[in-house]
Each structure stands twice: as C-alpha cells, then as structure tokens.
Design an enzyme around this catalytic site. Structure first.
Site, mmCIF file in Angstrom:
data_model
loop_
_atom_site.group_PDB
_atom_site.id
_atom_site.type_symbol
_atom_site.label_atom_id
_atom_site.label_comp_id
_atom_site.label_asym_id
_atom_site.label_seq_id
_atom_site.Cartn_x
_atom_site.Cartn_y
_atom_site.Cartn_z
ATOM 1 C CB THR A 58 16.830 7.259 11.414
ATOM 2 O OG1 THR A 58 17.903 7.057 10.684
ATOM 3 C CG2 THR A 58 15.278 7.508 10.528
ATOM 4 C CB CYS A 59 19.788 5.926 15.189
ATOM 5 S SG CYS A 59 19.538 4.320 14.369
ATOM 6 N NE ARG A 61 17.761 5.945 6.236
ATOM 7 C CZ ARG A 61 18.382 5.672 5.273
ATOM 8 N NH1 ARG A 61 18.697 6.324 4.294
ATOM 9 N NH2 ARG A 61 18.988 4.213 5.112
ATOM 10 C CD GLU A 123 15.154 -0.404 9.822
ATOM 11 O OE1 GLU A 123 14.202 -0.632 10.562
ATOM 12 O OE2 GLU A 123 15.617 0.632 9.425
ATOM 13 C CD GLN A 124 8.413 -5.752 9.747
ATOM 14 O OE1 GLN A 124 7.591 -5.089 10.429
ATOM 15 N NE2 GLN A 124 8.620 -6.783 9.757
ATOM 16 C CD GLN A 129 13.491 4.938 12.452
ATOM 17 O OE1 GLN A 129 13.754 4.572 11.194
ATOM 18 N NE2 GLN A 129 14.254 5.092 13.555
ATOM 19 N N GLY A 200 15.923 5.871 28.187
ATOM 20 C CA GLY A 200 14.997 6.712 27.266
ATOM 21 C C GLY A 200 13.557 5.882 27.475
ATOM 22 N N GLY A 202 11.286 6.326 24.471
ATOM 23 C CA GLY A 202 10.396 6.320 23.250
ATOM 24 C C GLY A 202 10.308 5.120 22.619
ATOM 25 C CG MET A 204 14.606 3.623 18.481
ATOM 26 S SD MET A 204 16.195 4.114 17.868
ATOM 27 C CE MET A 204 17.107 2.604 17.414
#
Length: 462
Positions: A58-59, A61, A123-124, A129, A200, A202, A204
C-alpha cells in the site's frame, strides 16, 4: 516440541515495514509496482522452507506473509529477497523491519484488515487492498490453504469491525483524511468555486474523484498515462454530475496553472510532477495550490515547495505526522479482532490434531488386521459369514473405544492452554514421528527465538 530450525507443518511468518517503522525513502525502495508483484512473490517462494506467499503493498506499508516450515531459514530468505528487490543490503534494511510468527502474525493481519494499524485509524480502504493482494497472489499461484484461511478470516474481521463498530466514523479512507487536510490548507470548507487535477486512474484516484464531487468541486481534470483510462474515470465523474475532462500525462502543463488542488495516486516509478512543472504554473498564474501525493514511491518531487510560498505539499511523510494516534472506538474494534482471532486459533488447533487422530486410527486398524489375520489362520473351519461377523464386531469395539479420546483431544485442543494434547496422544500410543503437529508455534518461538534479530524487533510496528 520441535526446535526452531526443524521443519514441520507450515506456520505463518510475517516480515514487514510500514510508516510506523521506516522512513519514507526506505518504504519507497521496498515498494513494488503492481506489475512486479508476481515476480517478487515467486522469488519469495524460491526458498526451501517457504510454501506460500502474499505481498501486501500500500502507500504506507509493505508486508510479506509466507507459510513457513522452519522459522530461521524462511526469515533469512524473505529478508534477503526483500533487500535484493529494494537494492539495499540486508543489514541496512533489518532495523526497519518487524517480524511476527504464527499467532502473532495472524493477529497482525486481522488488526491491519480492521484499519487499526492504519495511518488513519479505522480507514476502510485497507480491506480492498488486502483483498486485491490475496487475489494477485491467488492468480500467481502462490497461495495455499494456510494463507487462504488466514486472509479470509482477516477480511471477515475487517468487515465485522466496520459493520459493528464506529471506529471509522470520522473518515473512511486515507483519501478522505488527506483531502480533508488539503481543504484546510486552502482555507475552505468545501471545493465550491475551485478546480482540481487528479493524476492516476486506479482505486485511490477514483476515491479522490468521488470525494471532490461530494465536496462540490467546480471541475475535475483526470490525467493518466493511458488516456482511455483517464477518460473512463472522467466519464464516471460526469455521470455523477461533476464537470470533468481527461488529459494524458503529457498534457499536464496545460492544466496546472488553473487548478487549486492536485491529487496524485499512480503506480508510476519516478516522479510525475517536478519543481519545474509547478514553478512554470505559478509563473503563469500565481495562486494558492495544494498538492496531495498519495503514492509510494512518491509522484511529486519535494522541490515543488521551492516554487513559492503559495505552494503546499502533503505527501505520505507529512500525512503520517498529521494523522497522529487516532483512538475512535478502538476498544470495540479490538474486541472483534480478539474474538475472530480466538476462533481462528481454535480452528488451527483442531486442524493440528487431525494428523494425530488419523495416525491413531491407522495404528488401531493395523492391529486389527494383524490380529484378524492370526485368527483366520488358527480357525480354518470358520465360515466366511462367521469371519465377516467377527471382523465387524472387532471394528465396532475398537471404534467405540477410540471415539471418546478422539473427541476429547479435539475438544481440549480447541480450548488452548499449555498442554499439547495431540503430542501427548502421540507419545502415549507411540505413534510415528511427525504425526503430531506443534499446536502453538508462537509459544515455541518465544522472545528468545526473535532475539537473533533484535534490531528488527526494536523497530516493530505496534
């Protein structure tokens, strides 16, 4: 119990680094583009003691979950593979890594899926992810029963947390958190009268477009390397009643001077916006501009802030500081995690008994066959019907004798505790070596087992 270096049934090993344990530059080096995940997962599988692998990227981790048949060799292999991918020596990477094994690895994935380890507590987006990470690994052929069962339990836990608690009441994703701070930087309560650029196409970027529409933005421009994908997202925005158009990345210079807010969330390797790009836009139209970079590696170069005091950059590093330690309704969420973890570990303990029960019944069957064989040789005059009745009677007697201990060993094992009932059963009946699985690998491991990587443990994520 088996020793740490001895192979046995697979247990889950997690090696990870996140915004809690590592600075952004290290996270950037360790991050993997979607196109590279398959190769990375197969490289992780290329170890004698690793049988399954999932990479959660993820952004903020990077976590590497594997099914390992031996702790030390698997840990060494995963760390070396991640370091090689990142292009830095293992010794330099280790201080930023955290390690979880068996029960603790399972607990961590459930906690992550619930949003309790996120930059924005509750956060969901992390559920999607994790689901995507599982699907990618499944498509790559790197997931088996061990990680399948754990991931499905984690997804179930995350869904329960968001359904049954209010841990996410203040914000459903990193996107809403970041854009909420962007509004504050603009000195506005909503996006009315303002224009935005989303880079972008995607998940997000889509969330950002939706958020901007709800915030009343006047116009959204979507930019992407593949223009058709940008046009698709812009079309969705228009269907939702938001004025929108699309450009390719080469068309950014014609848009920047007119926008108040830029949100970048791409999978690009290398920067998308440079200091020169923003300086040129400010030279054309000097105005307050907030840039939000949700990508890892970063899309927007830090030098954009040199374009003037009207420019504000919010990237992962900045947002980490702003997030702080949210505690909204965490107790209720953690109770759900504890309940689901308990059920999952009970399931594992029962599964761990199965090989022992099978070995016990096989031993009984072998004894029956041997004794009946001797009986047949001693009673040549017995009819086939009489022999069949004797066989049925003997098997019924043995089944009834074994029924209670097999039921009890499953029941007692599911209740946990310090006694390994499967192992005790194997010793009492002198069953073959390896028929008893270690029920609690985390107890085997202990703090001493992890001390070898003390520097890594000192950087554990909470």
């Amino acid at each position: 119990m088996t020793g740490l270096g001895i192979t046995g049934p697979a247990a889950v090993l997690l090696v990870g680094l996140s915004f809690r344990s590592a600075p952004v530059p290290v996270l950037e080096k360790a991050s993997a583009a979607a196109a590279d995940l398959a190769a990375l997962e197969h490289d992780i599988l290329d170890g004698d003691c690793v049988t399954e692998a999932i990479v959660l990227s993820t952004c903020n981790r990077m976590e590497f979950y594997v099914a390992a048949t031996a702790f030390h060799p698997a840990l060494d292999h995963v760390v070396e593979t991640v370091a090689s991918h990142a292009g830095i020596p293992s010794a330099e990477l280790e201080p930023y890594l955290y390690v979880r094994y068996a029960d603790k690895a399972a607990e961590h994935m459930l906690t992550v899926a619930s949003g309790l380890d996120s930059m924005v507590v509750g956060e969901q987006q992390i559920i999607g992810q994790l689901r995507s990470a599982y699907q990618t690994a499944h498509d790559n052929g790197t997931v088996g029963t061990t990680l399948h069962d754990l991931t499905q339990r984690a997804l179930r836990t995350g869904k329960r947390v968001h359904t049954e608690t209010e841990v996410d009441v203040a914000g459903s994703s990193m996107v809403s958190f970041a854009l909420g701070h962007a509004l504050a930087e603009l000195g506005a309560e909503d996006m009315s009268g303002r224009r935005a650029l989303v880079i972008g196409a995607g998940a997000m970027a889509s969330l950002a477009s939706t958020w901007l529409g709800r915030a009343g933005v006047d116009h959204v421009t979507v930019a992407n390397r593949t223009l058709s994908r940008a046009e698709n997202l812009a079309d969705h925005a228009r269907q939702a009643g938001v004025s929108a158009d699309a450009v390719s990345l080469t068309g950014l210079s014609g848009v920047l001077a007119d926008v108040d807010l830029v949100v970048s969330a791409t999978g690009a390797v290398g920067t998308v916006l440079s200091g020169e790009d923003i300086a040129a836009a400010q030279a054309e139209h000097n105005h307050r501009m907030v840039l939000v970079d949700l990508s890892m590696p970063r899309d927007i170069d830090d030098t954009v802030t040199t374009a003037g005091d009207q420019v504000r950059l919010l990237n992962i590093e900045e947002l980490t500081t702003l997030a702080g330690d949210g505690t909204r309704d965490e107790d209720a969420a953690r109770r759900v995690v504890a309940e689901e973890l308990g059920e999952y570990l009970d399931q594992l303990r029962v599964q761990a008994v199965v090989p022992t029960v099978k070995a016990l019944r096989q031993r009984a069957s072998d004894v029956i066959d041997d004794e009946l064989g001797q009986l047949i040789r001693r009673t040549p005059g017995m009819s086939d019907q009489e022999r069949a009745e004797v066989v049925r009677t003997v098997r019924r007697v043995v089944d009834k004798i074994l029924h209670t201990p097999t039921v009890q060993v499953k029941k007692l094992s599911s209740e946990g505790g310090s006694v390994n009932y499967a192992e005790a059963l194997a010793v009492l009946f002198n069953l073959p070596a390896g028929s008893s699985a270690a029920v609690s690998r985390s107890v085997e491991l202990g703090d001493a087992g992890l001390a070898r990587l003390g520097s890594m443990l000192s950087g554990e994520a909470s």
